[in-house]
Every structure is written in structure tokens, then in C-alpha cells.
Design an enzyme around this catalytic site. Structure first.
Site, PDB file in Angstrom:
ATOM      1  N   HIS A  72     -17.651  46.293  -3.648  1.00  0.00           N
ATOM      2  CA  HIS A  72     -17.754  45.563  -4.817  1.00  0.00           C
ATOM      3  C   HIS A  72     -19.326  45.385  -5.171  1.00  0.00           C
ATOM      4  CE1 HIS A  72     -13.245  43.674  -4.806  1.00  0.00           C
ATOM      5  NE2 HIS A  72     -13.365  44.906  -4.477  1.00  0.00           N
ATOM      6  N   TYR A 201     -12.531  35.040 -10.381  1.00  0.00           N
ATOM      7  CA  TYR A 201     -12.522  33.461 -10.218  1.00  0.00           C
ATOM      8  C   TYR A 201     -12.220  32.928 -11.367  1.00  0.00           C
ATOM      9  CZ  TYR A 201     -14.804  34.105  -5.681  1.00  0.00           C
ATOM     10  OH  TYR A 201     -15.431  34.565  -4.575  1.00  0.00           O
ATOM     11  N   PRO A 293     -14.084  27.858   1.272  1.00  0.00           N
ATOM     12  CA  PRO A 293     -13.597  29.505   1.010  1.00  0.00           C
ATOM     13  C   PRO A 293     -14.292  29.640  -0.321  1.00  0.00           C
ATOM     14  CG  PRO A 293     -11.686  28.261   0.726  1.00  0.00           C
ATOM     15  CD  PRO A 293     -12.545  27.215   1.443  1.00  0.00           C
ATOM     16  N   LYS A 297     -18.480  32.421   2.634  1.00  0.00           N
ATOM     17  CA  LYS A 297     -19.692  32.404   3.631  1.00  0.00           C
ATOM     18  C   LYS A 297     -19.350  32.060   5.090  1.00  0.00           C
ATOM     19  CE  LYS A 297     -22.585  33.116   0.486  1.00  0.00           C
ATOM     20  NZ  LYS A 297     -23.058  34.470   0.266  1.00  0.00           N
ATOM     21  N   TYR A 385     -24.474  34.967  -3.446  1.00  0.00           N
ATOM     22  CA  TYR A 385     -22.969  35.734  -3.193  1.00  0.00           C
ATOM     23  C   TYR A 385     -23.273  36.913  -2.204  1.00  0.00           C
ATOM     24  CZ  TYR A 385     -18.101  36.576  -4.080  1.00  0.00           C
ATOM     25  OH  TYR A 385     -16.877  36.599  -3.861  1.00  0.00           O
TER      26      TYR A 385
END
Length: 392
Positions: A72, A201, A293, A297, A385
Site C-alpha cells: 500500500h 479510516y 490499534p 504500531k 505511519y
């Protein structure tokens, strides 16, 4: 028995540490209280940072990940009925993430351990650590009805938040920092091809939702819920109705529906213990820290820990220096607290609060708008991220 490093726990941290040590000629033994079947089938999120992928490849553990993992280059933020893409690769000089289940990583490492005849004791009972302040620590356990004493130079506690390792350290030595969030995630696996190529998200007035995937045929989805949520109150139809409501948008995208094969509630907390070492015992992964979550990480921090620890052991055994071992805790905690802050930031921004004033929720929405419109803010999110580069 005798070994150089005794490893408690056959999760990602313990198994990876054993492989990294083997590649440097350092002997270790892994002791695990659960069964192999349990370890290989314990479903956990599998968003792997660029550094985690690189580490697994360097350790010779990335062949199946390269074939089956889903690469991704960005994520989508959904709010006010619009999708806003964060192009992580362009913002971070080409770095990316790979979606590959944690249980798949564990399976790969167990298979590799067997190929190399590595000492792995599953279903060990009565496990205890002794003399961790001395130069001759021990691990005692029972396996297949036989009691064993494992003499070693060092012990790596990789046995998770509820394991025995952290509790072996005197309570007055440790400082703990914790935050328990007022919400949880109701997660499902559905037999449905993912309808998007990247994670989505969603921030919605009804609550947060996350679209993810496990394979080209399986979708992973989450809903914000109460920590005390009862699963028997959530029929499959209710789950889908709520998901579709929270993912509603003006661009025509929605997740594909399919048969739900698994559901569960995941509580959310942040936890850090300091220091991560005491005497000859070194904590790694969830034994030392927990993250919610939202920032993906958890396993990545475990990999970062054992990467540092393996280099410290190599310095001790190959160069005779204990400097890196002495600095292990302070070295790791720099990255841990950065990841804790990022996870807190993502969690706070994406989850509407039902216990606070409308003012607070408007601040969350303002933050989302800023992150999705500012190059600097988007770069900061992307950098964290995909994972900060390792300091070698």
C-alpha cells in the site's frame, strides 16, 4: 540445558529475535506456554512498516510475504462524506506499508525455525525466571512432563502484556504509564473481496470505522463501540447496517458485503513500562508497551525492539562490549514514545467522543481537515505511519 540467550515467548518478537541471533552465530532457546496451533492462528492486525518489511527480508523471512502481502502506498481518510487520500510514498521518499497478517508472519518464522532445527518448546508449563540480577540467570519450566532448568547468560522477555517476564522485575524498579480509552473496536472478518486497494479510516458522528483487508478474498472491518459491548447484541445484519452508515459518502464507494466468519471486541489502551531492562532480563514487544490499534504500531514496535536487542547481543558476543546492552532501554523508549504519541494522535482525531462537549468533536474534525489539506501535516502523518527509519 545451556544457551546464551533464553527467549520467553514465541510471538513475533521472540521468534524474530531467535532468527536474528542465529544469523549472527548466537545460540538461543525459545520457551512458549501456548501451543504452536494457538501461536499460528492468533489473529492480529498486520500492517507492516517499511522498516519491518526490510528487517524480515534481511532475516530471510520475507519470501511468502513478498508473494502474498499487499503493498500500500497510501491511506484514505473519510469524513464529511468525502474521501481524502494521503499519498504516503510520495510524502516519504518512496516508503510504504505492507498488509500481511501477524499470524502469517508467525507461521513463516516457526517454519524457518524448524528448517534450522532451532530449539522451540511449545506448551511449556510452570515457567519461572530466576537470578536475573546475577551473571547466571535461569529459566525453569516443565515440558512433556519433564522439568527443565535452562542456564543462560541473558533472558529476553517477549511474552506479551500478560506474560511472566515483566512481573519478575521488582515492582519498585518499574514505572508504568497507562491510558485506557473510553471506547473499543468491534472487528469482523468477512468473506468478501476488498472493494478498495487501501485502508479507509472513517470519522462519522455515529463513531469511527475502519476498512482493511486480509487477502484478495477477505475483508477486515472495525467499528467503534463501548468497551463493555456485548457481541450477542450485534447480529450480522446490524453490523453491516452500521458499517454502511459510517462509510456513507458522496463518491460511490462502499465495502463489499459477505458472510462474517469472525467477530470480536478489542479494548484500547496505551501502556509503557520503564525501564525495559533489569539485570540480565530485557523486555521486548507487548511485555514492555501496548499501543491502541489505530496507528498500527504494535508488532512494528516489537520488531524495532528486537532489532536493537539483537545488535546489542551481537556487540556483546562478537566484540565483547556491553555498551549497547546497557543502553537498550533508553534507545528503544525513544521510538516507543514517538509511536505512543502517534497512536494517541490518530485515535483521538478519528474517534468522536460521546462523553465530551460538541466543542471537542469540532476540534477533531478541524484536525482531519488540516491533515488532509496541509502538505506539512500530511507529511508528518505519512512519516509516522510508514515508520521512522531505524537509527543504525
Amino acid at each position: 540445558m545451556r544457551t546464551q540467550v533464553a527467549i520467553i515467548g514465541a510471538g513475533p518478537a521472540g521468534l524474530l529475535l531467535s532468527h536474528l541471533l542465529r544469523r549472527q552465530g548466537i545460540d538461543s532457546v525459545v520457551v512458549e506456554m501456548r501451543s504452536r496451533e494457538y501461536c499460528e492462528n492468533r489473529i492480529r492486525a498486520g500492517v507492516l512498516e517499511q522498516g519491518t518489511v526490510d528487517t524480515l527480508n534481511e532475516a530471510g523471512l520475507g519470501e511468502r510475504m513478498a508473494k502474498d502481502g499487499l503493498l500500500h502506498h497510501g491511506i484514505e481518510l473519510l469524513f464529511e462524506r468525502r474521501l481524502h487520500r494521503i499519498d504516503m510514498s510520495s510524502l516519504t521518499g518512496g516508503r510504504s506499508i505492507t498488509v500481511y497478517g501477524q499470524h502469517e508472519v508467525v507461521r513463516d518464522m516457526i517454519a524457518a525455525a524448524q528448517r534450522h532445527n532451532h530449539a522451540l518448546f511449545f506448551e511449556a508449563s510452570e515457567v519461572s525466571l530466576h537470578d536475573i540480577e546475577s551473571t547466571q540467570p535461569q529459566v525453569r519450566f516443565t515440558h512433556d512432563g519433564t522439568q527443565h532448568t535452562l542456564d543462560c547468560d541473558y533472558i529476553a522477555g517477549c511474552d506479551g502484556f500478560h506474560g511472566i517476564s515483566r512481573g519478575t522485575i521488582p515492582a519498585d524498579v518499574l514505572r508504568t504509564f497507562e491510558r485506557v480509552y473510553p471506547y473499543a473496536w468491534l472487528g469482523i472478518l468477512a468473506n468478501a473481496p476488498p472493494s478498495a486497494d487501501e485502508l479507509v479510516y472513517a470519522h462519522h458522528e455515529r463513531g469511527f470505522a475502519l476498512f482493511s483487508m486480509r487477502s484478495p478474498d477477505v475483508t477486515r472491518l472495525y467499528l467503534q463501540c463501548r468497551p463493555d459491548e456485548r457481541l450477542d447484541e450485534w447480529s450480522d445484519d446490524r453490523i453491516w447496517d452500521e458499517l454502511l452508515a459510517r462509510f456513507e459518502n458522496d463518491q460511490g464507494w462502499l465495502p463489499n458485503r459477505g458472510a462474517i466468519t469472525q467477530k470480536g471486541v478489542t479494548p484500547m489502551r496505551s501502556f509503557v513500562t520503564e525501564p525495559m531492562q533489569y539485570g540480565r532480563l530485557f523486555l521486548a514487544g507487548d511485555a514492555a508497551h501496548i499501543v491502541p490499534p489505530t496507528g498500527a504500531k504494535g508488532m512494528n514496535l516489537a520488531v524495532a525492539d528486537v532489532r536493537v536487542l539483537s545488535k546489542a547481543f551481537a556487540s556483546r558476543y562478537l566484540d565483547g562490549s556491553t555498551d549497547l546492552l546497557d543502553a537498550y532501554s533508553s534507545h528503544c523508549l525513544e521510538r516507543v514514545w514517538r509511536a505512543e504519541h502517534f497512536s494517541y494522535f490518530m485515535t483521538n482525531m478519528l474517534h468522536p467522543s460521546f462523553d465530551e462537549t460538541p466543542f471537542v468533536n469540532r476540534l477533531k474534525l478541524s484536525e482531519l481537515k488540516y491533515v488532509s489539506s496541509s502538505h506539512a501535516a500530511a507529511s508528518a502523518l505519512a512519516e509516522n505511519y510508514v515508520g521512522l527509519p531505524f537509527a543504525e
